[in-house]
Motif scaffolding. Structure first.
Motif, short mmCIF file in Angstrom:
data_model
loop_
_atom_site.label_atom_id
_atom_site.label_comp_id
_atom_site.label_asym_id
_atom_site.label_seq_id
_atom_site.Cartn_x
_atom_site.Cartn_y
_atom_site.Cartn_z
N LEU A 178 0.69 -1.17 0.12
CA LEU A 178 -0.04 0.00 0.14
C LEU A 178 0.82 1.39 0.12
CD1 LEU A 178 -2.79 -0.94 2.35
CD2 LEU A 178 -2.87 -1.26 0.05
N CYS A 179 1.93 1.19 0.51
CA CYS A 179 2.80 2.39 0.78
C CYS A 179 4.28 1.97 1.15
CB CYS A 179 1.99 3.62 1.62
SG CYS A 179 2.47 5.28 1.17
N LYS A 214 2.89 -2.90 9.40
CA LYS A 214 3.64 -1.70 9.10
C LYS A 214 5.16 -2.33 9.28
CE LYS A 214 4.71 3.02 10.70
NZ LYS A 214 5.81 2.78 11.61
N LEU A 215 5.92 -2.74 8.13
CA LEU A 215 7.15 -3.32 8.45
C LEU A 215 8.18 -2.08 8.36
CD1 LEU A 215 6.64 -6.00 5.44
CD2 LEU A 215 5.90 -6.11 7.83
N ASN A 216 8.97 -2.13 9.37
CA ASN A 216 10.08 -0.95 9.81
C ASN A 216 11.19 -1.18 9.53
OD1 ASN A 216 7.66 1.07 10.90
ND2 ASN A 216 7.75 -0.55 12.62
N TYR A 217 11.95 -0.59 8.48
CA TYR A 217 13.40 -1.14 8.20
C TYR A 217 14.32 -0.15 8.44
CZ TYR A 217 10.97 -4.54 5.09
OH TYR A 217 10.26 -5.67 4.78
N ASP A 218 15.52 -0.57 8.82
CA ASP A 218 16.73 0.33 9.20
C ASP A 218 17.94 -0.50 8.54
OD1 ASP A 218 18.37 2.22 9.79
OD2 ASP A 218 17.59 2.13 12.01
N ASN A 219 18.62 -0.02 7.41
CA ASN A 219 19.82 -0.64 7.07
C ASN A 219 19.79 -1.88 6.97
OD1 ASN A 219 22.27 -0.04 6.13
ND2 ASN A 219 23.44 -0.10 8.22
N GLY A 220 18.84 -2.82 6.35
CA GLY A 220 19.01 -4.02 6.42
C GLY A 220 17.83 -4.67 5.59
N TYR A 221 17.66 -6.13 5.19
CA TYR A 221 16.82 -6.65 4.32
C TYR A 221 15.62 -6.81 5.41
CZ TYR A 221 19.69 -7.08 0.00
OH TYR A 221 20.52 -6.79 -0.78
N TRP A 222 15.92 -7.34 6.51
CA TRP A 222 14.66 -7.61 7.53
C TRP A 222 14.17 -6.43 8.13
CZ3 TRP A 222 12.28 -11.95 6.20
CH2 TRP A 222 11.35 -12.20 7.14
N PRO A 223 12.75 -6.42 8.56
CA PRO A 223 12.50 -5.03 9.28
C PRO A 223 12.96 -5.24 10.72
CG PRO A 223 10.52 -6.69 8.83
CD PRO A 223 11.67 -7.17 8.06
N VAL A 224 13.32 -4.08 11.24
CA VAL A 224 13.49 -4.06 12.94
C VAL A 224 12.50 -4.26 13.81
CG1 VAL A 224 15.64 -2.89 12.33
CG2 VAL A 224 13.62 -1.66 12.97
N SER A 225 11.30 -3.85 13.34
CA SER A 225 10.13 -3.97 13.99
C SER A 225 8.84 -4.22 13.24
CB SER A 225 9.82 -2.80 14.92
OG SER A 225 9.78 -1.64 14.41
N ILE A 226 7.66 -4.61 13.51
CA ILE A 226 6.57 -4.94 12.77
C ILE A 226 5.25 -4.56 13.51
CG2 ILE A 226 5.02 -6.49 11.54
CD1 ILE A 226 7.53 -8.23 10.95
N GLU A 227 4.60 -3.73 13.20
CA GLU A 227 3.07 -3.44 13.79
C GLU A 227 2.25 -3.98 12.94
OE1 GLU A 227 2.87 1.11 14.90
OE2 GLU A 227 5.02 0.96 14.11
N SER A 228 1.20 -4.62 13.48
CA SER A 228 0.12 -5.39 12.69
C SER A 228 -1.26 -4.74 13.36
CB SER A 228 0.26 -6.65 13.05
OG SER A 228 1.46 -7.21 12.62
N GLU A 236 4.61 6.94 6.79
CA GLU A 236 4.16 7.17 8.16
C GLU A 236 3.06 7.81 8.22
OE1 GLU A 236 5.37 5.83 10.64
OE2 GLU A 236 7.40 5.65 10.52
N ARG A 237 2.86 9.03 7.35
CA ARG A 237 1.36 9.59 7.07
C ARG A 237 0.23 8.77 6.71
NH1 ARG A 237 3.26 13.26 2.84
NH2 ARG A 237 0.84 13.62 2.73
N ALA A 238 0.52 7.79 5.69
CA ALA A 238 -0.59 6.89 5.28
C ALA A 238 -0.83 5.82 6.41
CB ALA A 238 0.10 6.15 4.32
N TRP A 239 0.09 5.60 7.33
CA TRP A 239 -0.24 4.65 8.43
C TRP A 239 -1.28 5.45 9.35
CZ3 TRP A 239 -0.27 -0.49 9.30
CH2 TRP A 239 -0.34 -0.75 10.65
#
Length: 368
Positions: free
Chosen positions: A133-134, A224-238, A285-288
């Protein structure tokens, strides 16, 4: 797989006059769907021609979603009849050019019979698709190393059989079907997504498939998959509550895009930079936030800004044909982006008004 839904579709069309049916060839179906037909050209043509409501039928000589062009030009019909899954702006443009009236079926089943589709007959496979979605591209370190940010995904039921390269994680889903056949196994969904990510990206893979595909499929609901310098998210909000998912799907519309040209390269002429990456992260972030606030207009505007930031970094995402296709809908939606870079996928439109000839999706709540 001829079924009552086809017959009802043909009977509805035949009310307009003598009905001629063009069938996609085995080769075209392989090209678009990435699967072999159950019944081959000859058998499918035999069955359709045998229906009393059909005047004549043929195997279309072209390829892709516009495989019928030669036959329609020769026939010069008064009407061109499609269902919502088969509608595209390119078909409308083609019909307008030839003075043909395009009619879109609403798929009304015969009284007393259930609604049928070929996809519904394949429902033994319950593995979902996903809609981004975004925030797409923020799952790549080349982008999230410049600015951390999220990707928003929606897991959807397989009520539609999406074409290959449609931007609905079809390649990841194929790997999942190879591994698990029809059902996601019991277990931790994030761990299963990581397994699928590793299967799809074995050692030596040059172009790593972003993990939003695997996570977006296997994690139910909105994520909401939160990425920071990597291929895997550092945190996930569902979000898996019915109120949120009903809001999203009520205001989400898909319209088919023109087919992607051969030798297309989305990574050609890229301009990946920190400024555009931050624009993309901020818009997502605004879309979420807008989705949580049930603010359709703000969600649409954020989606439009997301798409603009993506194009700044990946100009090849959109073609002139795609730009022309959105003109019909720009005044009907608050925002839009694409699935399927370069064509072959869908305009994803955000609107609280019905979008004509658009496809609706069903959220996956995690019961499959």
């Amino acid at each position: 797989m001829l079924h009552s839904g086809h017959v009802a579709f043909f009977e509805e069309a035949a009310k307009l006059g003598d009905l001629y049916v063009g069938l996609g060839s085995d080769e075209t179906i392989w090209e678009l769907k990435g699967r072999r037909t159950i019944n081959n050209n000859a058998e499918r043509l035999y069955m359709v021609k045998a229906l009393r409501c059909v005047k004549d039928a043929w195997i279309s000589s072209g390829s892709g979603i516009m495989d019928f062009v030669n036959e329609v030009r020769e026939l010069k019909p008064d009407y061109f009849f499609v269902n919502t899954d088969g509608y595209t702006p390119a078909k409308k443009e083609f019909c307008d050019e030839l003075g043909i009236e395009l009619v879109v079926s609403e798929r009304i089943p015969e009284a007393g019979l259930p609604a049928r589709s070929t996809t519904s007959l394949r429902q033994e496979c319950r593995i979902p698709y996903r809609v981004e979605l975004c925030g797409g591209w923020l799952d790549q370190p080349s982008v999230n190393s410049l600015c951390p940010g999220p990707v928003i995904t929606l897991s959807i039921e397989p009520t539609i059989e999406f074409n290959d390269k449609a931007g609905m994680a079809t390649s990841s889903r194929k790997k999942a079907v190879q591994m698990w056949q029809t059902q996601i196994p019991v277990g931790n969904r994030e761990e299963l997504a990581h397994l699928l990510f590793c299967v799809e990206n074995p050692p030596g893979t040059k172009a790593i498939s972003g993990s939003q595909d695997q996570l977006g499929m296997l994690l139910p609901g909105l994520n909401k998959l939160n990425y920071d310098n990597g291929y895997w998210p550092v945190s996930i909000e569902s979000k898996t509550d019915h109120e949120t998912l009903d809001f999203v799907t009520k205001n989400l519309w898909l319209v088919s895009l023109p087919q992607r040209k051969k030798d297309y390269d989305v990574l050609g002429n890229t301009n990946i930079n920190a400024v555009s990456a931050k624009k993309l992260a901020d818009a997502t972030e605004r879309a979420w936030k807008a989705i949580q606030n049930r603010d359709v207009k703000a969600w649409g505007e954020a989606t439009k800004d997301c798409f603009a930031a993506q194009i700044e970094m990946y100009p090849a995402m959109i073609t002139n044909e795609m730009r022309a296709a959105i003109e019909e809908y720009k005044d009907k939606a608050y925002g839009w982006k694409v699935s399927g870079c370069g064509g072959g996928g869908y305009w994803i439109l955000i609107s609280d008004q019905k979008i004509p000839n658009a496809i609706k999706v069903v959220p996956c709540y995690g019961n499959n």
